[in-house]
Motif scaffolding. Structure first.
Motif, short mmCIF file in Angstrom:
data_model
loop_
_atom_site.label_atom_id
_atom_site.label_comp_id
_atom_site.label_asym_id
_atom_site.label_seq_id
_atom_site.Cartn_x
_atom_site.Cartn_y
_atom_site.Cartn_z
N SER A 34 18.90 52.67 12.40
CA SER A 34 18.61 53.89 13.15
C SER A 34 19.62 54.99 12.82
O SER A 34 19.27 56.17 12.73
CB SER A 34 18.63 53.61 14.65
OG SER A 34 17.65 52.67 15.00
N ASP A 62 20.66 49.28 15.16
CA ASP A 62 21.44 50.51 15.24
C ASP A 62 21.89 50.99 13.87
O ASP A 62 21.97 52.19 13.61
CB ASP A 62 22.67 50.30 16.14
CG ASP A 62 22.32 50.19 17.60
OD1 ASP A 62 21.14 50.44 17.94
OD2 ASP A 62 23.20 49.87 18.40
N THR A 106 13.25 59.84 22.31
CA THR A 106 14.34 59.81 23.30
C THR A 106 13.79 60.04 24.70
O THR A 106 14.16 59.33 25.66
CB THR A 106 15.41 60.86 22.97
OG1 THR A 106 15.90 60.65 21.64
CG2 THR A 106 16.58 60.79 23.94
N LEU A 145 21.28 56.62 22.59
CA LEU A 145 20.30 55.71 22.01
C LEU A 145 20.91 54.35 21.69
O LEU A 145 20.26 53.31 21.84
CB LEU A 145 19.70 56.31 20.72
CG LEU A 145 18.64 57.39 20.91
CD1 LEU A 145 18.24 57.97 19.55
CD2 LEU A 145 17.41 56.84 21.61
N LEU A 194 11.60 56.97 25.77
CA LEU A 194 12.42 55.82 26.12
C LEU A 194 13.11 56.05 27.47
O LEU A 194 13.22 55.13 28.29
CB LEU A 194 13.46 55.56 25.03
CG LEU A 194 14.34 54.32 25.19
CD1 LEU A 194 13.49 53.06 25.33
CD2 LEU A 194 15.30 54.18 24.02
N THR A 210 23.01 62.33 21.26
CA THR A 210 21.75 61.61 21.04
C THR A 210 22.00 60.18 20.58
O THR A 210 21.45 59.22 21.13
CB THR A 210 20.89 62.34 19.99
OG1 THR A 210 20.65 63.68 20.41
CG2 THR A 210 19.57 61.62 19.78
N MET A 238 18.80 60.42 28.94
CA MET A 238 18.05 60.45 27.68
C MET A 238 16.96 61.52 27.72
O MET A 238 16.70 62.18 26.70
CB MET A 238 17.46 59.07 27.39
CG MET A 238 18.51 58.02 27.12
SD MET A 238 17.84 56.42 26.61
CE MET A 238 17.50 56.75 24.89
#
Length: 216
Positions: A134, A131, A44, A101, A47, A97, A187
């Motif tokens: 993830s 996604d 995180t 993301l 990115l 989070t 992030m």
């Protein structure tokens, strides 16, 4: 395909992946969950730093976006309301989070705009698949907050797609750069919070900045 189809699929895949991750979490040892969370935190932050590095913002406008977004978020008391509903810090970490993301990034913005203006859902559907996978991994460590992040995905992506559909190419390059830069900063804060730092920073109250940045 109708405008918003990709976002709807994205939301459903996050729900499906999260549900599978929550049910399967009991089979994952606690030390492995801890390791996964640390990896998520590092990813995180990395990115976020990349987004900040790659986008050249308008400094004063970014300051205004954060100021107004924070004001709106704190007036609505978003984080406290979510915290009250969740009754637990882990829920909040998972929600914040996963929400960031899944929605902060060029694929999200470009995918929603492409679907809204051209009717092309290919990019947002590709993101939806990523996604979904993830969310399975995230929810196994961060719990039900990841599942409820699907509501933010639906709201955020649906809003961007709707504006793109009704107003055409409303989003210029500078607005996108500002939003991605702000998202990168959020992030980084989120990653630090997963590590147990900056506990008093209410990141969720800053999320309105993402929507505000798109239209300034």
């Amino acid at each position: 395909m109708f405008p918003g189809f990709g976002t709807l699929v994205n939301t459903l895949l996050v729900i499906l992946g999260s549900s599978m991750g929550i049910k399967g979490s009991r089979y994952i040892p606690e030390n492995l969950k801890s390791g996964i969370m640390h990896a998520i935190a590092l990813f995180t932050i990395m990115l976020g730093v990349r987004l900040m590095y790659e986008n050249k913002p308008e400094t004063l406008k970014v300051f205004f976006i954060l100021l107004v977004g924070s004001l709106v978020g704190h007036l609505l008391d978003i984080e406290e309301k979510i915290h009250t509903i969740a009754k637990g810090g882990s829920f909040l970490r998972g929600f914040i989070t996963a929400s960031l993301l899944f929605t902060v990034g060029p694929i999200t913005l470009l995918g929603c705009i492409l679907e809204g203006t051209k009717g092309d859902s290919s990019l947002i559907l590709s993101k939806a698949m990523m996604d979904g996978f993830s969310s399975l991994i995230l929810s196994s460590s961060l719990g039900k907050g990841v599942l409820f992040s699907s509501l933010f995905v639906l709201f955020f992506q649906g809003t961007v797609t709707a504006f793109a559909f009704y107003f055409g190419d409303f989003l210029d390059r500078s607005s996108m750069s500002n939003t991605l830069f702000v998202g990168g900063g959020l992030m980084v804060l989120t990653g630090l919070k997963i590590y147990g730092l900056l506990e008093k920073v209410k990141v969720l109250n800053l999320l309105p900045s993402l929507l505000i940045g798109l239209f300034l």
